[in-house]
Scaffold this motif. Structure first.
Motif, PDB file in Angstrom:
ATOM      1  N   ASP A 168      13.059  14.302  -6.073  1.00 31.32           N
ATOM      2  CA  ASP A 168      13.618  13.213  -5.265  1.00 31.32           C
ATOM      3  C   ASP A 168      15.110  13.411  -5.044  1.00 31.32           C
ATOM      4  OD1 ASP A 168      11.100  11.968  -5.293  1.00 31.32           O
ATOM      5  OD2 ASP A 168      11.585  10.810  -7.097  1.00 31.32           O
ATOM      6  N   VAL A 169      15.813  13.782  -6.134  1.00 31.33           N
ATOM      7  CA  VAL A 169      17.255  14.014  -6.018  1.00 31.33           C
ATOM      8  C   VAL A 169      17.523  15.184  -5.080  1.00 31.33           C
ATOM      9  CG1 VAL A 169      19.371  14.562  -7.268  1.00 31.33           C
ATOM     10  CG2 VAL A 169      17.678  13.019  -8.292  1.00 31.33           C
ATOM     11  N   ASP A 170      16.727  16.248  -5.205  1.00 29.43           N
ATOM     12  CA  ASP A 170      16.880  17.396  -4.322  1.00 29.43           C
ATOM     13  C   ASP A 170      16.639  17.011  -2.865  1.00 29.43           C
ATOM     14  OD1 ASP A 170      17.385  18.888  -6.561  1.00 29.43           O
ATOM     15  OD2 ASP A 170      15.415  19.869  -6.609  1.00 29.43           O
ATOM     16  N   ALA A 171      15.675  16.093  -2.631  1.00 30.67           N
ATOM     17  CA  ALA A 171      15.353  15.679  -1.263  1.00 30.67           C
ATOM     18  C   ALA A 171      16.445  14.796  -0.671  1.00 30.67           C
ATOM     19  CB  ALA A 171      14.021  14.952  -1.239  1.00 30.67           C
ATOM     20  N   GLY A 172      17.236  14.143  -1.529  1.00 23.81           N
ATOM     21  CA  GLY A 172      18.352  13.331  -1.051  1.00 23.81           C
ATOM     22  C   GLY A 172      18.068  11.858  -0.921  1.00 23.81           C
ATOM     23  N   SER A 173      16.799  11.454  -0.945  1.00 24.59           N
ATOM     24  CA  SER A 173      16.493  10.027  -0.836  1.00 24.59           C
ATOM     25  C   SER A 173      15.023   9.785  -1.137  1.00 24.59           C
ATOM     26  CB  SER A 173      16.823   9.486   0.556  1.00 24.59           C
ATOM     27  OG  SER A 173      15.981  10.061   1.534  1.00 24.59           O
ATOM     28  N   VAL A 174      14.721   8.518  -1.402  1.00 23.89           N
ATOM     29  CA  VAL A 174      13.345   8.060  -1.547  1.00 23.89           C
ATOM     30  C   VAL A 174      13.188   6.828  -0.659  1.00 23.89           C
ATOM     31  CG1 VAL A 174      11.612   7.082  -3.089  1.00 23.89           C
ATOM     32  CG2 VAL A 174      13.100   8.921  -3.893  1.00 23.89           C
ATOM     33  N   SER A 175      12.221   6.870   0.236  1.00 25.56           N
ATOM     34  CA  SER A 175      11.960   5.767   1.159  1.00 25.56           C
ATOM     35  C   SER A 175      10.626   5.122   0.815  1.00 25.56           C
ATOM     36  CB  SER A 175      11.943   6.270   2.608  1.00 25.56           C
ATOM     37  OG  SER A 175      11.631   5.232   3.500  1.00 25.56           O
ATOM     38  N   ASN A 176      10.598   3.797   0.873  1.00 24.71           N
ATOM     39  CA  ASN A 176       9.402   3.061   0.493  1.00 24.71           C
ATOM     40  C   ASN A 176       9.193   1.907   1.471  1.00 24.71           C
ATOM     41  OD1 ASN A 176       7.241   1.982  -0.819  1.00 24.71           O
ATOM     42  ND2 ASN A 176       8.308   1.514  -2.722  1.00 24.71           N
ATOM     43  N   THR A 177       8.022   1.853   2.086  1.00 22.52           N
ATOM     44  CA  THR A 177       7.684   0.813   3.068  1.00 22.52           C
ATOM     45  C   THR A 177       6.499   0.004   2.565  1.00 22.52           C
ATOM     46  OG1 THR A 177       8.483   2.183   4.894  1.00 22.52           O
ATOM     47  CG2 THR A 177       7.008   0.375   5.462  1.00 22.52           C
ATOM     48  N   ALA A 178       6.531  -1.299   2.806  1.00 24.23           N
ATOM     49  CA  ALA A 178       5.446  -2.174   2.365  1.00 24.23           C
ATOM     50  C   ALA A 178       5.270  -3.318   3.353  1.00 24.23           C
ATOM     51  CB  ALA A 178       5.726  -2.718   0.968  1.00 24.23           C
ATOM     52  N   THR A 179       4.121  -3.991   3.268  1.00 25.81           N
ATOM     53  CA  THR A 179       3.863  -5.221   4.007  1.00 25.81           C
ATOM     54  C   THR A 179       3.364  -6.273   3.026  1.00 25.81           C
ATOM     55  OG1 THR A 179       1.627  -4.484   4.542  1.00 25.81           O
ATOM     56  CG2 THR A 179       3.337  -4.073   6.195  1.00 25.81           C
ATOM     57  N   ALA A 180       3.486  -7.535   3.422  1.00 29.13           N
ATOM     58  CA  ALA A 180       3.014  -8.647   2.592  1.00 29.13           C
ATOM     59  C   ALA A 180       1.851  -9.340   3.286  1.00 29.13           C
ATOM     60  CB  ALA A 180       4.138  -9.644   2.342  1.00 29.13           C
ATOM     61  N   THR A 181       0.931  -9.867   2.494  1.00 25.50           N
ATOM     62  CA  THR A 181      -0.176 -10.662   3.019  1.00 25.50           C
ATOM     63  C   THR A 181      -0.250 -11.984   2.271  1.00 25.50           C
ATOM     64  OG1 THR A 181      -1.774  -9.675   1.490  1.00 25.50           O
ATOM     65  CG2 THR A 181      -1.523  -8.626   3.658  1.00 25.50           C
ATOM     66  N   ALA A 182      -0.839 -12.985   2.917  1.00 24.36           N
ATOM     67  CA  ALA A 182      -1.077 -14.288   2.292  1.00 24.36           C
ATOM     68  C   ALA A 182      -2.210 -14.959   3.050  1.00 24.36           C
ATOM     69  CB  ALA A 182       0.182 -15.145   2.299  1.00 24.36           C
ATOM     70  N   VAL A 183      -2.765 -16.036   2.465  1.00 22.65           N
ATOM     71  CA  VAL A 183      -3.958 -16.678   3.016  1.00 22.65           C
ATOM     72  C   VAL A 183      -3.641 -18.117   3.401  1.00 22.65           C
ATOM     73  CG1 VAL A 183      -6.372 -17.280   2.599  1.00 22.65           C
ATOM     74  CG2 VAL A 183      -5.415 -15.201   1.584  1.00 22.65           C
ATOM     75  N   SER A 184      -4.045 -18.513   4.610  1.00 25.03           N
ATOM     76  CA  SER A 184      -3.799 -19.867   5.110  1.00 25.03           C
ATOM     77  C   SER A 184      -4.887 -20.819   4.632  1.00 25.03           C
ATOM     78  CB  SER A 184      -3.760 -19.859   6.641  1.00 25.03           C
ATOM     79  OG  SER A 184      -5.079 -19.757   7.166  1.00 25.03           O
ATOM     80  N   PRO A 185      -4.697 -22.155   4.802  1.00 23.74           N
ATOM     81  CA  PRO A 185      -5.751 -23.112   4.420  1.00 23.74           C
ATOM     82  C   PRO A 185      -7.051 -22.906   5.197  1.00 23.74           C
ATOM     83  CG  PRO A 185      -3.649 -24.232   4.703  1.00 23.74           C
ATOM     84  CD  PRO A 185      -3.457 -22.835   5.212  1.00 23.74           C
ATOM     85  N   GLN A 186      -6.954 -22.299   6.365  1.00 19.81           N
ATOM     86  CA  GLN A 186      -8.151 -22.012   7.166  1.00 19.81           C
ATOM     87  C   GLN A 186      -8.793 -20.679   6.767  1.00 19.81           C
ATOM     88  OE1 GLN A 186      -5.115 -22.953   8.612  1.00 19.81           O
ATOM     89  NE2 GLN A 186      -5.800 -25.088   8.631  1.00 19.81           N
ATOM     90  N   ASP A 187      -8.351 -20.108   5.639  1.00 19.99           N
ATOM     91  CA  ASP A 187      -8.882 -18.848   5.098  1.00 19.99           C
ATOM     92  C   ASP A 187      -8.599 -17.674   6.031  1.00 19.99           C
ATOM     93  OD1 ASP A 187     -10.016 -17.541   2.930  1.00 19.99           O
ATOM     94  OD2 ASP A 187     -12.014 -17.531   3.826  1.00 19.99           O
ATOM     95  N   VAL A 188      -7.465 -17.739   6.703  1.00 19.34           N
ATOM     96  CA  VAL A 188      -7.024 -16.650   7.559  1.00 19.34           C
ATOM     97  C   VAL A 188      -5.956 -15.854   6.808  1.00 19.34           C
ATOM     98  CG1 VAL A 188      -5.862 -16.022   9.711  1.00 19.34           C
ATOM     99  CG2 VAL A 188      -7.534 -17.886   9.684  1.00 19.34           C
ATOM    100  N   THR A 189      -6.142 -14.547   6.700  1.00 20.56           N
ATOM    101  CA  THR A 189      -5.151 -13.686   6.051  1.00 20.56           C
ATOM    102  C   THR A 189      -4.130 -13.229   7.083  1.00 20.56           C
ATOM    103  OG1 THR A 189      -6.734 -12.904   4.393  1.00 20.56           O
ATOM    104  CG2 THR A 189      -4.772 -11.563   4.749  1.00 20.56           C
ATOM    105  N   VAL A 190      -2.861 -13.505   6.806  1.00 27.19           N
ATOM    106  CA  VAL A 190      -1.790 -13.083   7.703  1.00 27.19           C
ATOM    107  C   VAL A 190      -1.004 -11.958   7.044  1.00 27.19           C
ATOM    108  CG1 VAL A 190      -1.561 -15.263   8.923  1.00 27.19           C
ATOM    109  CG2 VAL A 190      -0.307 -14.930   6.799  1.00 27.19           C
ATOM    110  N   GLU A 191      -0.437 -11.094   7.863  1.00 24.65           N
ATOM    111  CA  GLU A 191       0.295  -9.929   7.367  1.00 24.65           C
ATOM    112  C   GLU A 191       1.685  -9.887   7.988  1.00 24.65           C
ATOM    113  OE1 GLU A 191      -1.281  -5.644   6.452  1.00 24.65           O
ATOM    114  OE2 GLU A 191      -0.656  -5.680   8.547  1.00 24.65           O
ATOM    115  N   SER A 192       2.661  -9.526   7.181  1.00 24.81           N
ATOM    116  CA  SER A 192       4.044  -9.448   7.651  1.00 24.81           C
ATOM    117  C   SER A 192       4.284  -8.156   8.405  1.00 24.81           C
ATOM    118  CB  SER A 192       5.011  -9.518   6.463  1.00 24.81           C
ATOM    119  OG  SER A 192       4.951  -8.304   5.725  1.00 24.81           O
ATOM    120  N   ASP A 193       5.419  -8.103   9.075  1.00 23.72           N
ATOM    121  CA  ASP A 193       5.908  -6.819   9.585  1.00 23.72           C
ATOM    122  C   ASP A 193       6.308  -5.951   8.390  1.00 23.72           C
ATOM    123  OD1 ASP A 193       5.601  -7.553  12.244  1.00 23.72           O
ATOM    124  OD2 ASP A 193       7.614  -8.416  12.356  1.00 23.72           O
ATOM    125  N   PRO A 194       6.286  -4.629   8.535  1.00 27.63           N
ATOM    126  CA  PRO A 194       6.694  -3.771   7.410  1.00 27.63           C
ATOM    127  C   PRO A 194       8.185  -3.878   7.122  1.00 27.63           C
ATOM    128  CG  PRO A 194       6.251  -2.457   9.372  1.00 27.63           C
ATOM    129  CD  PRO A 194       5.819  -3.848   9.694  1.00 27.63           C
TER     130      PRO A 194
END
Length: 231
Positions: A168-194
C-alpha cells in the motif's frame, strides 16, 4: 340540515381516527339550532406526527347528530376524509478516514461511515455495503449500532479499521468506496450514493552505501583486496 324540521343540539361525533396523536376539541361543541336547508361549520386541528408520515397518512371519520322537535336524536351517515402522506425514503453516506496520511507500513487507520436519514420517513437497519477497495490487506469487519431507528435528519456512525501493508505504501494510497442501505416503514430498501475515502502514503525514498575493504593496507603486488558495498 337536509330535513324539513329544525334540529337542536347539533354536534359532531368522532369515529375512526388513525392519527397517532391527539386531535384538538371540536369547536363549537354544539350548535343550539339548525333550520332546514342551512348549515354550520365545526372545526378541529391536528398536528401530524412522524408516525403518521411513516404510516402513509391519516384517516378520520365522523357523524353529525341533532335532535328534532319530536322523536329521538338523528344521526347523519358517516363522512370520511383521508390526508395522504407520500413516503420519500432516502439515505446518504459520508465516509471518512483518520489519519488520512501515513508514512510507513503497519500504520492503522480508522474508517467512519456516517449514515444519515435524508428522507421524510423513519429508517431502520442501516448497513454498509463495501465497494471498490485498493488495499492489499483485509479491512476489518464494519460494525454498526444494533436496533437503530433513524428519524428524518438523524444519523448513525459505523466503523472499521485497516492496517496498511508495504504494498500500500509503495502504491502511494489506499482508496475505499462504500454505499449505505436502510429500510423504510413500507419495507423498501433505499441505497445511498457511493462515498470514497482515500489514505495517502507519503513517499520518502532514501538510500545509503557504506564501502569497506578486506585489508587496511597492502605490501605485496598480487595481494587481493575484497571490497564490500553495504546498501
Amino acid at each position: 340540515n337536509t330535513g324539513n324540521v329544525t334540529l337542536t343540539d347539533v354536534s359532531i361525533d368522532e369515529g375512526t381516527f388513525t392519527g397517532s396523536g391527539a386531535m384538538s376539541p371540536i369547536s363549537p361543541a354544539s350548535v343550539a339550532s339548525l333550520a332546514p336547508d342551512t348549515q354550520t361549520v365545526f372545526t378541529a386541528t391536528y398536528v401530524v406526527t412522524q408516525a403518521d408520515v411513516d404510516a402513509g397518512g391519516i384517516t378520520n371519520t365522523a357523524t353529525g347528530t341533532g335532535v328534532p322537535p319530536t322523536g329521538p336524536p338523528i344521526e347523519s351517515p358517516p363522512s370520511e376524509v383521508e390526508v395522504p402522506s407520500a413516503p420519500e425514503p432516502d439515505v446518504s453516506l459520508t465516509k471518512s478516514v483518520t489519519p488520512d496520511e501515513v508514512t510507513e507500513a503497519g500504520a492503522e487507520v480508522a474508517y467512519t461511515f456516517r449514515v444519515t436519514n435524508t428522507g421524510n420517513v423513519s429508517l431502520t437497519d442501516p448497513a454498509i455495503d463495501e465497494g471498490a477497495f485498493t488495499g492489499n490487506g483485509a479491512l476489518s469487519e464494519i460494525t454498526c449500532p444494533s436496533a437503530v431507528s433513524l428519524l428524518p435528519g438523524e444519523f448513525v456512525d459505523c466503523s472499521a479499521t485497516y492496517t496498511l501493508t508495504q504494498a500500500d505504501v509503495d502504491a502511494g494510497s489506499v482508496s475505499n468506496t462504500a454505499t449505505a442501505t436502510a429500510v423504510s416503514p413500507q419495507d423498501v430498501t433505499v441505497e445511498s450514493d457511493p462515498s470514497t475515502a482515500v489514505v495517502t502514503a507519503i513517499a520518502d525514498p532514501g538510500l545509503t552505501v557504506v564501502k569497506s575493504a578486506s585489508a587496511d593496507d597492502v605490501s605485496t603486488a598480487g595481494d587481493v583486496i575484497e571490497y564490500s558495498f553495504l546498501v
